[in-house]
Design an enzyme around this catalytic site. Sequence first.
Site, PDB file in Angstrom:
ATOM      1  N   SER A 147       0.821  -1.201   0.000  1.00  0.00           N
ATOM      2  CA  SER A 147       0.000   0.000   0.000  1.00  0.00           C
ATOM      3  C   SER A 147       0.863   1.262   0.000  1.00  0.00           C
ATOM      4  O   SER A 147       1.656   1.474  -0.900  1.00  0.00           O
ATOM      5  CB  SER A 147      -0.967  -0.028   1.182  1.00  0.00           C
ATOM      6  OG  SER A 147      -1.929   0.996   1.077  1.00  0.00           O
ATOM      7  N   ASP A 307      -2.175   6.161  -4.284  1.00  0.00           N
ATOM      8  CA  ASP A 307      -1.004   5.499  -3.717  1.00  0.00           C
ATOM      9  C   ASP A 307      -0.580   4.327  -4.600  1.00  0.00           C
ATOM     10  O   ASP A 307      -1.223   4.054  -5.623  1.00  0.00           O
ATOM     11  CB  ASP A 307      -1.270   5.096  -2.263  1.00  0.00           C
ATOM     12  CG  ASP A 307      -2.252   3.943  -2.132  1.00  0.00           C
ATOM     13  OD1 ASP A 307      -2.979   3.658  -3.099  1.00  0.00           O
ATOM     14  OD2 ASP A 307      -2.297   3.324  -1.049  1.00  0.00           O
ATOM     15  N   ASP A 309      -0.819   1.090  -4.786  1.00  0.00           N
ATOM     16  CA  ASP A 309      -1.756   0.058  -5.212  1.00  0.00           C
ATOM     17  C   ASP A 309      -3.126   0.637  -5.543  1.00  0.00           C
ATOM     18  O   ASP A 309      -4.091  -0.101  -5.739  1.00  0.00           O
ATOM     19  CB  ASP A 309      -1.879  -1.060  -4.176  1.00  0.00           C
ATOM     20  CG  ASP A 309      -2.338  -0.567  -2.816  1.00  0.00           C
ATOM     21  OD1 ASP A 309      -2.288   0.647  -2.574  1.00  0.00           O
ATOM     22  OD2 ASP A 309      -2.741  -1.400  -1.980  1.00  0.00           O
ATOM     23  N   ASP A 311      -5.513   2.077  -3.995  1.00  0.00           N
ATOM     24  CA  ASP A 311      -6.712   1.929  -3.185  1.00  0.00           C
ATOM     25  C   ASP A 311      -6.991   3.211  -2.389  1.00  0.00           C
ATOM     26  O   ASP A 311      -8.119   3.467  -1.990  1.00  0.00           O
ATOM     27  CB  ASP A 311      -6.650   0.705  -2.264  1.00  0.00           C
ATOM     28  CG  ASP A 311      -5.527   0.747  -1.243  1.00  0.00           C
ATOM     29  OD1 ASP A 311      -4.642   1.624  -1.331  1.00  0.00           O
ATOM     30  OD2 ASP A 311      -5.535  -0.113  -0.331  1.00  0.00           O
TER      31      ASP A 311
END
Length: 584
Positions: A147, A307, A309, A311
């Site tokens: 993340s 960010d 990834d 999400d």
Amino acid sequence: MSRAEDAYRSWLNNPYLDAQTRKELEQIKGQTAEIEDRFYQDLQFGTAGLRGILGAGSNRMNVYTVAAAAEGFARLFLSRGKEQCEKGIAISYDSRHYSREFAELSARIFAAHGLPVYFSDELRPVPLLSFAIRHFGCGGGIMITASHNPREYNGFKVYGEDGGQLPEEAAAQVAGEIRQVSDPMKLFCELPSFEAMKKSGKLREIGPELDEAYDRQCLKLAMNPEAVRRHADLKIVYSPLHGCGNKPVRRILAALGFNAVEVVPEQELPDGDFPTAPYPNPEFREAMEKGIELAEKVKADLLIATDPDADRMGLAVRTAKGDFVLLSGNEIGCLLMDYILASKAAAGQMPEQAYCVTTVVSSRLPLMICEHYGVRLYQTLTGFKNIAEIIHEQSDLGEGHFLFAYEESFGYLTGLNVRDKDAVVASMLIAEMAAVSAAQGETLYERLQKLFQRFRYASEKTLPLTRKGREGLESIAHCMKEIRADKVSFFDKLPLRRVLDYQEKTITDVATGQVTPFKTTPSNVLVYELEGLDWFACRPSGTEPKLKIYMGAYRTDPGEAEKARDNLADLAAAPIVKLLDQKA
């Protein structure tokens, strides 16, 4: 000999250990502190899966800890019978170092068990992985990502068949299976290659058809596409922060009709070193500086960033003075919630049994927003897995109509086809809202101020208290234990009303001293309610040695709200910091 030294020697003596890892471990010979940090425990598997620093050791992310995790997850599938096994697993990954390697390794392990694998043919973000699980009817999924953590980290996130992160019970079962993997090094060495698995037909690559299906469902969630057509030239700057949001975010903005989107060139391409954003979190201005520079240069209306990834989504908007300010996760969440509910209400499309979801450490303004529109609000524990469980219970199994969910850490979701934070659809709706605001002659910043005037000014803050390594974790655990031992008088300078202890599952009425139980999943969280909507909470991070303090104060005057929050920060945070420092 300590547990760490014993584990260190065991790794070095394993005949299956690869040469590169052996060399790395030999280089730390005699470094007691380093060996202790790498081997004092096995990297812990929780509801978010694995997350840790890359490197050799049982407390690090490497091919052996990932192999054990994938093997444990595969054994969970096998334990659930033929139907679960036939559904297979979806696997994707982001731009971090070794993400592709860890994803291929996970695929090899599942395919070696004869389980079908749907493997992303390039890096794709969390929301597409969650969507893929539901779209292909998989039994679960794996996302290789850490993340928004620094470049030194990577992680192994696990998902159930609903597309949400594994709930507590299933994660505990996987953790138990991992402990039964006797020799991850041998397991790794004996696996067939990724190419061999592709040729065997056990592994199917997924690509453009997934993107097209995901984009179609995103576009159905648009509220006011006509406003976009009228303001298609709205100037938007976007940054993927070197992650995997680049293609899907640009694609969905273009599909909706925006034609003046500029991407931050220095942050456009995937790069696990994150050279312009060492801490690639759109929450922080340091990560957004390049985007702000470009936004000022091209006179953009807003800056959107995702960010690694994709999400989480961050946002910077132009003020009346012409400068750019970053909005908090709560401010973005409240803007989106009000926009979605207002749009539904204006169109006469507000469904019966409509509901939204936030967390117990998010803003209290949603209580007022949802009440205004006659919509139910659920508050759940931190983590989108808990939000996904509410959606599953109320919409999949019940008759509730889910409209929107968010958590203060920059995660947002609408629609039923994804069950984790979705920065792609959030980016789309933020841009659309900006177009609607432009049609009304206002900026997003002005829209936020009007929201505060309608409901109340919110002054909120999150204080992350970070400590290092094993000692840091022990210090944080000691701190929470000490607070919980005398949870009311520990904050005797504050006008407390109620204390909610999610670990002990009790509510304490401060005025009467009465303690009553309440139903919740146990979690190491303490929430303190004060007069009106004011509150604060403390909880350890689930992914790093960090104690987080959250707080919010709400007034009709912005200055009074800020003053109340600062007072709350002094009186709530100071004793916690003092206790942490004493233990350290």
